[in-house]
Design a protein around this motif. Structure first.
Motif, PDB file in Angstrom:
ATOM      1  N   HIS A  97     -22.011 -10.918 -27.392  1.00  0.00           N
ATOM      2  CA  HIS A  97     -22.741  -9.657 -27.486  1.00  0.00           C
ATOM      3  C   HIS A  97     -21.765  -8.477 -27.552  1.00  0.00           C
ATOM      4  O   HIS A  97     -21.976  -7.519 -28.318  1.00  0.00           O
ATOM      5  CB  HIS A  97     -23.675  -9.526 -26.273  1.00  0.00           C
ATOM      6  CG  HIS A  97     -24.816  -8.587 -26.476  1.00  0.00           C
ATOM      7  ND1 HIS A  97     -24.900  -7.373 -25.833  1.00  0.00           N
ATOM      8  CD2 HIS A  97     -25.925  -8.681 -27.243  1.00  0.00           C
ATOM      9  CE1 HIS A  97     -26.017  -6.758 -26.196  1.00  0.00           C
ATOM     10  NE2 HIS A  97     -26.653  -7.533 -27.040  1.00  0.00           N
TER      11      HIS A  97
ATOM     12  N   VAL B 178     -23.943   3.400 -30.693  1.00  0.00           N
ATOM     13  CA  VAL B 178     -24.659   2.237 -30.175  1.00  0.00           C
ATOM     14  C   VAL B 178     -25.139   2.546 -28.765  1.00  0.00           C
ATOM     15  O   VAL B 178     -24.332   2.814 -27.872  1.00  0.00           O
ATOM     16  CB  VAL B 178     -23.783   0.969 -30.180  1.00  0.00           C
ATOM     17  CG1 VAL B 178     -24.577  -0.223 -29.628  1.00  0.00           C
ATOM     18  CG2 VAL B 178     -23.296   0.663 -31.600  1.00  0.00           C
TER      19      VAL B 178
ATOM     20  N   THR C  83     -29.079  -1.738 -28.478  1.00  0.00           N
ATOM     21  CA  THR C  83     -28.932  -3.124 -28.035  1.00  0.00           C
ATOM     22  C   THR C  83     -29.333  -3.199 -26.562  1.00  0.00           C
ATOM     23  O   THR C  83     -29.451  -2.183 -25.883  1.00  0.00           O
ATOM     24  CB  THR C  83     -27.485  -3.614 -28.185  1.00  0.00           C
ATOM     25  OG1 THR C  83     -26.636  -2.876 -27.287  1.00  0.00           O
ATOM     26  CG2 THR C  83     -26.984  -3.454 -29.612  1.00  0.00           C
ATOM     27  N   ARG C  84     -29.534  -4.417 -26.086  1.00  0.00           N
ATOM     28  CA  ARG C  84     -29.808  -4.606 -24.656  1.00  0.00           C
ATOM     29  C   ARG C  84     -29.008  -5.797 -24.155  1.00  0.00           C
ATOM     30  O   ARG C  84     -28.982  -6.858 -24.796  1.00  0.00           O
ATOM     31  CB  ARG C  84     -31.306  -4.841 -24.394  1.00  0.00           C
ATOM     32  CG  ARG C  84     -31.630  -4.872 -22.890  1.00  0.00           C
ATOM     33  CD  ARG C  84     -33.090  -5.096 -22.616  1.00  0.00           C
ATOM     34  NE  ARG C  84     -33.958  -4.013 -22.997  1.00  0.00           N
ATOM     35  CZ  ARG C  84     -34.114  -2.863 -22.318  1.00  0.00           C
ATOM     36  NH1 ARG C  84     -33.408  -2.647 -21.229  1.00  0.00           N
ATOM     37  NH2 ARG C  84     -34.957  -1.949 -22.747  1.00  0.00           N
ATOM     38  N   ALA C  85     -28.354  -5.610 -23.033  1.00  0.00           N
ATOM     39  CA  ALA C  85     -27.531  -6.681 -22.473  1.00  0.00           C
ATOM     40  C   ALA C  85     -28.387  -7.893 -22.129  1.00  0.00           C
ATOM     41  O   ALA C  85     -29.524  -7.747 -21.657  1.00  0.00           O
ATOM     42  CB  ALA C  85     -26.816  -6.180 -21.224  1.00  0.00           C
TER      43      ALA C  85
ATOM     44  N   ARG D  71     -20.061  -0.623 -33.775  1.00  0.00           N
ATOM     45  CA  ARG D  71     -19.350   0.634 -33.498  1.00  0.00           C
ATOM     46  C   ARG D  71     -18.214   0.875 -34.500  1.00  0.00           C
ATOM     47  O   ARG D  71     -17.851   2.021 -34.774  1.00  0.00           O
ATOM     48  CB  ARG D  71     -18.791   0.625 -32.082  1.00  0.00           C
ATOM     49  CG  ARG D  71     -19.842   0.852 -31.012  1.00  0.00           C
ATOM     50  CD  ARG D  71     -19.241   1.538 -29.777  1.00  0.00           C
ATOM     51  NE  ARG D  71     -20.319   1.978 -28.891  1.00  0.00           N
ATOM     52  CZ  ARG D  71     -20.643   1.396 -27.737  1.00  0.00           C
ATOM     53  NH1 ARG D  71     -19.965   0.344 -27.327  1.00  0.00           N
ATOM     54  NH2 ARG D  71     -21.621   1.866 -27.003  1.00  0.00           N
TER      55      ARG D  71
ATOM     56  N   SER E 285     -30.404  -6.127 -32.337  1.00  0.00           N
ATOM     57  CA  SER E 285     -30.312  -4.659 -32.407  1.00  0.00           C
ATOM     58  C   SER E 285     -31.487  -4.076 -33.162  1.00  0.00           C
ATOM     59  O   SER E 285     -32.112  -4.728 -33.993  1.00  0.00           O
ATOM     60  CB  SER E 285     -28.993  -4.224 -33.073  1.00  0.00           C
ATOM     61  OG  SER E 285     -28.924  -4.696 -34.403  1.00  0.00           O
TER      62      SER E 285
ATOM     63  N   GLN F  40     -22.606 -13.070 -23.289  1.00  0.00           N
ATOM     64  CA  GLN F  40     -22.140 -11.704 -23.043  1.00  0.00           C
ATOM     65  C   GLN F  40     -20.901 -11.388 -23.876  1.00  0.00           C
ATOM     66  O   GLN F  40     -20.768 -10.275 -24.407  1.00  0.00           O
ATOM     67  CB  GLN F  40     -21.849 -11.516 -21.557  1.00  0.00           C
ATOM     68  CG  GLN F  40     -23.105 -11.485 -20.690  1.00  0.00           C
ATOM     69  CD  GLN F  40     -22.802 -11.580 -19.205  1.00  0.00           C
ATOM     70  OE1 GLN F  40     -21.787 -12.155 -18.801  1.00  0.00           O
ATOM     71  NE2 GLN F  40     -23.682 -11.019 -18.380  1.00  0.00           N
TER      72      GLN F  40
ATOM     73  N   ILE G 127     -21.479  -5.678 -30.580  1.00  0.00           N
ATOM     74  CA  ILE G 127     -21.522  -4.225 -30.389  1.00  0.00           C
ATOM     75  C   ILE G 127     -20.267  -3.572 -30.951  1.00  0.00           C
ATOM     76  O   ILE G 127     -20.329  -2.516 -31.603  1.00  0.00           O
ATOM     77  CB  ILE G 127     -21.701  -3.894 -28.897  1.00  0.00           C
ATOM     78  CG1 ILE G 127     -23.114  -4.298 -28.442  1.00  0.00           C
ATOM     79  CG2 ILE G 127     -21.451  -2.410 -28.624  1.00  0.00           C
ATOM     80  CD1 ILE G 127     -23.322  -4.255 -26.945  1.00  0.00           C
TER      81      ILE G 127
ATOM     82  N   GLU H 126     -26.488   1.181 -25.482  1.00  0.00           N
ATOM     83  CA  GLU H 126     -26.502  -0.099 -24.775  1.00  0.00           C
ATOM     84  C   GLU H 126     -27.434  -0.003 -23.575  1.00  0.00           C
ATOM     85  O   GLU H 126     -27.145   0.711 -22.614  1.00  0.00           O
ATOM     86  CB  GLU H 126     -25.097  -0.459 -24.296  1.00  0.00           C
ATOM     87  CG  GLU H 126     -24.108  -0.729 -25.406  1.00  0.00           C
ATOM     88  CD  GLU H 126     -22.759  -1.157 -24.871  1.00  0.00           C
ATOM     89  OE1 GLU H 126     -22.682  -2.274 -24.297  1.00  0.00           O
ATOM     90  OE2 GLU H 126     -21.799  -0.389 -24.983  1.00  0.00           O
TER      91      GLU H 126
END
Length: 264
Positions: free
Chosen positions: A41, A55, A13-15, A49, A258, A38, A45, A57
């Motif tokens: 998100h 995961v 994933t990417r913030a 998990r 993701s 956020q 995540i 990040e």
């Protein structure tokens, strides 16, 4: 039948970046709230998990407002990963940023390289028997043909299908629920592209619920679609509802957030 198409050991994933307000959108329905995104998100995540998966990040990329939507940058298969060539020019750099992350996890990483080829992961649905790729404003015939050549020796068959007019990505309107079942809007299923599969339709007016993900033993779906949720519960799926109000303002959904895989 195996379950390689929905059972995974890893996700990337990417913030979301502070620049998310400049993200691409088909229709302007308001500016995304970064703090709320956020929070959603983080819930997403946590759900991934909870299945025991690792995961990864990644940090935000302010230069790329849409970079939270990592799925468009690559196709992850059991045999290796393929770095995409996004059809939105502003997103080409996102794929380049993802490549080294995949190379750190996979022994084989290939790339879509043709100058005329465009293809995004949001147009790709991988099932147990084939890879369906929808032609769209972001994915063209050249990109699909190049992908077919790249994955042929890995034993994968690519079938070109069509994304409905006015729909951003093929998977905006569908998702895999298990090895033989697909959740889809009636408008997409009407094209006949899912012949041979069991199809569960989204409830009328709840078409935005079509973009879910099956991740190991759970199905993550956007919150706010009670009739579709009830249909999936009745069909026996273990659901996790995740807030998606802010991503939806940028045409994003559960799968977009993701890359899901078991590295080779």
């Amino acid at each position: 039948m195996t379950d390689r198409s929905f059972r995974f050991s890893h996700a990337i994933t990417r913030a979301p970046a502070a620049s998310i307000a400049r993200g691409l959108r088909a229709v302007d329905t308001g500016t995304p709230d970064l703090a709320r995104m956020q929070a959603h998100h983080a819930d997403y995540i946590a759900a991934l998990r909870s299945t025991g998966a690792t995961v990864v990040e990644l940090g935000p990329l302010d230069a790329y407002p849409d970079s939270v939507f990592v799925e468009d940058t690559a196709l992850c298969l059991p045999e290796g990963a393929v770095v995409m060539r996004p059809g939105a020019p502003s997103r080409l750099g996102e794929a380049a940023e993802m490549a080294p992350q995949l190379e750190a996890l996979y022994s084989r990483v290939r790339r879509i390289e043709g100058a005329a080829s465009f293809i995004e992961g949001g147009d790709i649905l991988t099932t147990e028997t084939e890879i369906l790729v929808g032609r769209s404003a972001r994915t063209n015939a050249e990109g699909i043909a190049e992908l077919a050549r790249i994955v042929a020796d890995w034993g994968h068959t690519v079938r070109e299908v069509h994304t409905p007019p006015g729909v951003l990505h093929f998977k905006t309107d569908c998702s895999l629920l298990d090895g033989e079942t697909i959740l889809a809007t009636e408008r997409l299923d009407a094209s006949g592209c899912f012949k041979g599969y069991r199809v569960i339709h989204t409830a009328p007016g709840e078409e935005a619920a079509a973009n879910t993900i099956r991740f190991n033993d759970i199905v993550l779906m956007p919150a706010g679609f009670p009739r579709t949720r009830d249909a999936l519960v009745a069909a026996g799926y273990d659901l996790r509802e995740i807030g998606n109000s802010e991503c939806a303002k940028l045409d994003g959904g559960m799968s977009c957030l993701s890359l899901r895989f078991t590295p080779s």
